[in-house]
Design a protein around this motif. Structure first.
Motif, PDB file in Angstrom:
ATOM      1  N   GLY A  72       0.806  -1.224   0.000  1.00 41.25           N
ATOM      2  CA  GLY A  72       0.000   0.000   0.000  1.00 41.25           C
ATOM      3  C   GLY A  72       0.831   1.261   0.000  1.00 41.25           C
ATOM      4  N   GLY A  73       2.033   1.153   0.523  1.00 37.68           N
ATOM      5  CA  GLY A  73       2.909   2.326   0.575  1.00 37.68           C
ATOM      6  C   GLY A  73       3.662   2.580  -0.714  1.00 37.68           C
ATOM      7  N   ILE A  74       3.958   1.528  -1.464  1.00 31.19           N
ATOM      8  CA  ILE A  74       4.787   1.677  -2.662  1.00 31.19           C
ATOM      9  C   ILE A  74       3.984   1.593  -3.951  1.00 31.19           C
ATOM     10  CG2 ILE A  74       6.768   0.730  -3.913  1.00 31.19           C
ATOM     11  CD1 ILE A  74       7.829  -0.262  -1.210  1.00 31.19           C
ATOM     12  N   MET A  75       2.933   0.789  -3.975  1.00 28.84           N
ATOM     13  CA  MET A  75       2.182   0.579  -5.218  1.00 28.84           C
ATOM     14  C   MET A  75       1.644   1.871  -5.842  1.00 28.84           C
ATOM     15  SD  MET A  75      -0.920   0.228  -6.920  1.00 28.84           S
ATOM     16  CE  MET A  75      -2.246  -0.058  -5.812  1.00 28.84           C
ATOM     17  N   PRO A  76       1.032   2.776  -5.085  1.00 27.99           N
ATOM     18  CA  PRO A  76       0.541   3.997  -5.731  1.00 27.99           C
ATOM     19  C   PRO A  76       1.664   4.831  -6.355  1.00 27.99           C
ATOM     20  CG  PRO A  76      -0.504   3.708  -3.600  1.00 27.99           C
ATOM     21  CD  PRO A  76       0.608   2.701  -3.680  1.00 27.99           C
ATOM     22  N   LEU A  77       2.825   4.860  -5.710  1.00 27.78           N
ATOM     23  CA  LEU A  77       3.944   5.602  -6.284  1.00 27.78           C
ATOM     24  C   LEU A  77       4.467   4.918  -7.544  1.00 27.78           C
ATOM     25  CD1 LEU A  77       5.858   6.594  -3.031  1.00 27.78           C
ATOM     26  CD2 LEU A  77       4.294   7.974  -4.400  1.00 27.78           C
ATOM     27  N   GLY A  78       4.538   3.587  -7.510  1.00 28.61           N
ATOM     28  CA  GLY A  78       4.933   2.838  -8.698  1.00 28.61           C
ATOM     29  C   GLY A  78       3.967   3.064  -9.844  1.00 28.61           C
ATOM     30  N   MET A  79       2.688   3.154  -9.511  1.00 19.88           N
ATOM     31  CA  MET A  79       1.676   3.408 -10.534  1.00 19.88           C
ATOM     32  C   MET A  79       1.868   4.788 -11.152  1.00 19.88           C
ATOM     33  SD  MET A  79      -2.387   3.429 -10.022  1.00 19.88           S
ATOM     34  CE  MET A  79      -3.283   2.422 -11.143  1.00 19.88           C
ATOM     35  N   ALA A 121       7.965  -1.682 -10.826  1.00 19.58           N
ATOM     36  CA  ALA A 121       7.722  -0.860  -9.632  1.00 19.58           C
ATOM     37  C   ALA A 121       6.236  -0.750  -9.328  1.00 19.58           C
ATOM     38  CB  ALA A 121       8.323   0.532  -9.827  1.00 19.58           C
ATOM     39  N   PHE A 122       5.415  -1.043 -10.300  1.00 17.80           N
ATOM     40  CA  PHE A 122       3.960  -1.025 -10.140  1.00 17.80           C
ATOM     41  C   PHE A 122       3.447  -2.426  -9.807  1.00 17.80           C
ATOM     42  CE2 PHE A 122      -0.136  -0.202 -12.843  1.00 17.80           C
ATOM     43  CZ  PHE A 122      -0.916  -0.292 -11.718  1.00 17.80           C
ATOM     44  N   ILE A 123       3.885  -3.436 -10.537  1.00 18.85           N
ATOM     45  CA  ILE A 123       3.346  -4.798 -10.401  1.00 18.85           C
ATOM     46  C   ILE A 123       3.804  -5.496  -9.119  1.00 18.85           C
ATOM     47  CG2 ILE A 123       3.455  -7.123 -11.388  1.00 18.85           C
ATOM     48  CD1 ILE A 123       3.254  -5.875 -14.122  1.00 18.85           C
ATOM     49  N   ILE A 124       5.060  -5.367  -8.752  1.00 24.21           N
ATOM     50  CA  ILE A 124       5.557  -6.073  -7.560  1.00 24.21           C
ATOM     51  C   ILE A 124       4.845  -5.590  -6.295  1.00 24.21           C
ATOM     52  CG2 ILE A 124       7.579  -6.477  -6.099  1.00 24.21           C
ATOM     53  CD1 ILE A 124       9.219  -6.618  -8.748  1.00 24.21           C
ATOM     54  N   PRO A 125       4.772  -4.275  -6.028  1.00 20.31           N
ATOM     55  CA  PRO A 125       4.024  -3.843  -4.842  1.00 20.31           C
ATOM     56  C   PRO A 125       2.531  -4.174  -4.919  1.00 20.31           C
ATOM     57  CG  PRO A 125       5.401  -2.068  -5.655  1.00 20.31           C
ATOM     58  CD  PRO A 125       5.453  -3.153  -6.666  1.00 20.31           C
ATOM     59  N   ALA A 126       1.958  -4.155  -6.124  1.00 23.45           N
ATOM     60  CA  ALA A 126       0.544  -4.519  -6.268  1.00 23.45           C
ATOM     61  C   ALA A 126       0.332  -5.980  -5.880  1.00 23.45           C
ATOM     62  CB  ALA A 126       0.073  -4.265  -7.698  1.00 23.45           C
ATOM     63  N   SER A 127       1.288  -6.833  -6.220  1.00 21.16           N
ATOM     64  CA  SER A 127       1.212  -8.252  -5.828  1.00 21.16           C
ATOM     65  C   SER A 127       1.348  -8.406  -4.319  1.00 21.16           C
ATOM     66  CB  SER A 127       2.300  -9.049  -6.542  1.00 21.16           C
ATOM     67  OG  SER A 127       2.137  -8.967  -7.934  1.00 21.16           O
ATOM     68  N   ILE A 128       2.220  -7.620  -3.728  1.00 20.61           N
ATOM     69  CA  ILE A 128       2.382  -7.645  -2.265  1.00 20.61           C
ATOM     70  C   ILE A 128       1.089  -7.167  -1.606  1.00 20.61           C
ATOM     71  CG2 ILE A 128       3.639  -6.610  -0.327  1.00 20.61           C
ATOM     72  CD1 ILE A 128       6.115  -6.546  -2.202  1.00 20.61           C
ATOM     73  N   LEU A 129       0.463  -6.166  -2.184  1.00 17.83           N
ATOM     74  CA  LEU A 129      -0.808  -5.659  -1.657  1.00 17.83           C
ATOM     75  C   LEU A 129      -1.910  -6.711  -1.741  1.00 17.83           C
ATOM     76  CD1 LEU A 129      -2.115  -3.148  -0.435  1.00 17.83           C
ATOM     77  CD2 LEU A 129      -2.676  -2.416  -2.753  1.00 17.83           C
ATOM     78  N   LEU A 130      -1.879  -7.511  -2.783  1.00 21.91           N
ATOM     79  CA  LEU A 130      -2.835  -8.614  -2.910  1.00 21.91           C
ATOM     80  C   LEU A 130      -2.629  -9.633  -1.794  1.00 21.91           C
ATOM     81  CD1 LEU A 130      -5.127  -9.856  -4.555  1.00 21.91           C
ATOM     82  CD2 LEU A 130      -3.393 -10.929  -5.999  1.00 21.91           C
ATOM     83  N   ALA A 170      -1.472  -8.910   1.128  1.00 26.66           N
ATOM     84  CA  ALA A 170      -1.996  -8.238   2.327  1.00 26.66           C
ATOM     85  C   ALA A 170      -3.510  -8.413   2.432  1.00 26.66           C
ATOM     86  CB  ALA A 170      -1.638  -6.752   2.300  1.00 26.66           C
ATOM     87  N   ALA A 171      -4.207  -8.307   1.307  1.00 25.58           N
ATOM     88  CA  ALA A 171      -5.663  -8.483   1.320  1.00 25.58           C
ATOM     89  C   ALA A 171      -6.038  -9.900   1.746  1.00 25.58           C
ATOM     90  CB  ALA A 171      -6.238  -8.172  -0.059  1.00 25.58           C
ATOM     91  N   VAL A 172      -5.303 -10.887   1.246  1.00 25.32           N
ATOM     92  CA  VAL A 172      -5.568 -12.287   1.624  1.00 25.32           C
ATOM     93  C   VAL A 172      -5.290 -12.491   3.111  1.00 25.32           C
ATOM     94  CG1 VAL A 172      -4.796 -14.671   1.291  1.00 25.32           C
ATOM     95  CG2 VAL A 172      -5.190 -13.194  -0.692  1.00 25.32           C
ATOM     96  N   LEU A 173      -4.222 -11.892   3.624  1.00 30.61           N
ATOM     97  CA  LEU A 173      -3.911 -12.019   5.055  1.00 30.61           C
ATOM     98  C   LEU A 173      -4.982 -11.351   5.916  1.00 30.61           C
ATOM     99  CD1 LEU A 173      -0.072 -11.394   4.894  1.00 30.61           C
ATOM    100  CD2 LEU A 173      -1.203 -13.547   5.504  1.00 30.61           C
ATOM    101  N   PHE A 174      -5.501 -10.221   5.466  1.00 31.18           N
ATOM    102  CA  PHE A 174      -6.550  -9.539   6.216  1.00 31.18           C
ATOM    103  C   PHE A 174      -7.816 -10.385   6.262  1.00 31.18           C
ATOM    104  CE2 PHE A 174      -9.932  -6.241   6.604  1.00 31.18           C
ATOM    105  CZ  PHE A 174      -9.586  -5.796   7.874  1.00 31.18           C
ATOM    106  N   ILE A 175      -8.184 -10.958   5.131  1.00 37.75           N
ATOM    107  CA  ILE A 175      -9.349 -11.846   5.086  1.00 37.75           C
ATOM    108  C   ILE A 175      -9.124 -13.060   5.982  1.00 37.75           C
ATOM    109  CG2 ILE A 175     -10.643 -13.412   3.565  1.00 37.75           C
ATOM    110  CD1 ILE A 175     -10.289 -11.213   1.392  1.00 37.75           C
ATOM    111  N   THR A 176      -7.902 -13.575   6.008  1.00 42.27           N
ATOM    112  CA  THR A 176      -7.564 -14.701   6.882  1.00 42.27           C
ATOM    113  C   THR A 176      -7.794 -14.324   8.345  1.00 42.27           C
ATOM    114  OG1 THR A 176      -5.934 -15.510   5.289  1.00 42.27           O
ATOM    115  CG2 THR A 176      -5.718 -16.296   7.561  1.00 42.27           C
ATOM    116  N   LEU A 177      -7.356 -13.124   8.732  1.00 45.00           N
ATOM    117  CA  LEU A 177      -7.597 -12.669  10.106  1.00 45.00           C
ATOM    118  C   LEU A 177      -9.091 -12.585  10.409  1.00 45.00           C
ATOM    119  CD1 LEU A 177      -4.995  -9.775  10.498  1.00 45.00           C
ATOM    120  CD2 LEU A 177      -5.039 -11.919  11.778  1.00 45.00           C
TER     121      LEU A 177
END
Length: 130
Positions: free
Chosen positions: A80-87, A101-110, A112-119
């Motif tokens: 979330g911190g890097i993806m918007p800047l990469g975009m 710089a756009f795709i790698i942080p976006a994948s990391i953000l994905l 994060a979404a899966v981990l949040f749903i897991t919680l």
């Protein structure tokens, strides 16, 4: 969990300011070439990180899946911190480096979404009445 909340909300506030400045710049120049980056900075950088920060504040004493929460925190900050800047960089100069710089942080953000749903779905203590 309180430190997660504090840092997520602080980073979100920085993105709120960046998004507002980009929006003001676009409006002042009547050039809307950065609309996608501006929107993602506000939605991902500001709103999503702030919502995650509030989640960790509200449920700070209720989470039992500490490792999942830690992984979620770091992947949220990185993605979330890097993806918007990469975009923003990608839409300004499209090449392989800015695409990564756009795709790698976006994948990391994905992740994060899966981990949040897991919680939300699997932390037994989170929504218990005790």
């Amino acid at each position: 969990m309180l430190k997660y909340s504090k840092w997520l909300m602080r980073v979100a506030a920085i993105y709120m300011l960046i998004g507002a400045l980009i929006g003001a710049d676009m409006a002042g120049r009547s050039s809307y070439s950065m609309v996608a980056g501006h929107a993602h900075i506000l939605v991902v950088g500001w709103l999503t990180l702030f919502a995650y920060g509030m989640f960790y504040y509200v449920f700070r004493d209720k989470l039992s899946m500490k490792r999942t929460a830690a992984m979620h925190f770091w992947t949220s900050l990185l993605g979330g911190g890097i993806m918007p800047l990469g975009m923003l960089m990608y839409y300004q100069m499209q090449n392989t480096a800015t695409l990564l710089a756009f795709i790698i942080p976006a994948s990391i953000l994905l992740v994060a979404a899966v981990l949040f749903i897991t919680l939300l779905f699997f932390d037994k203590k989170l929504f218990s009445s005790t």
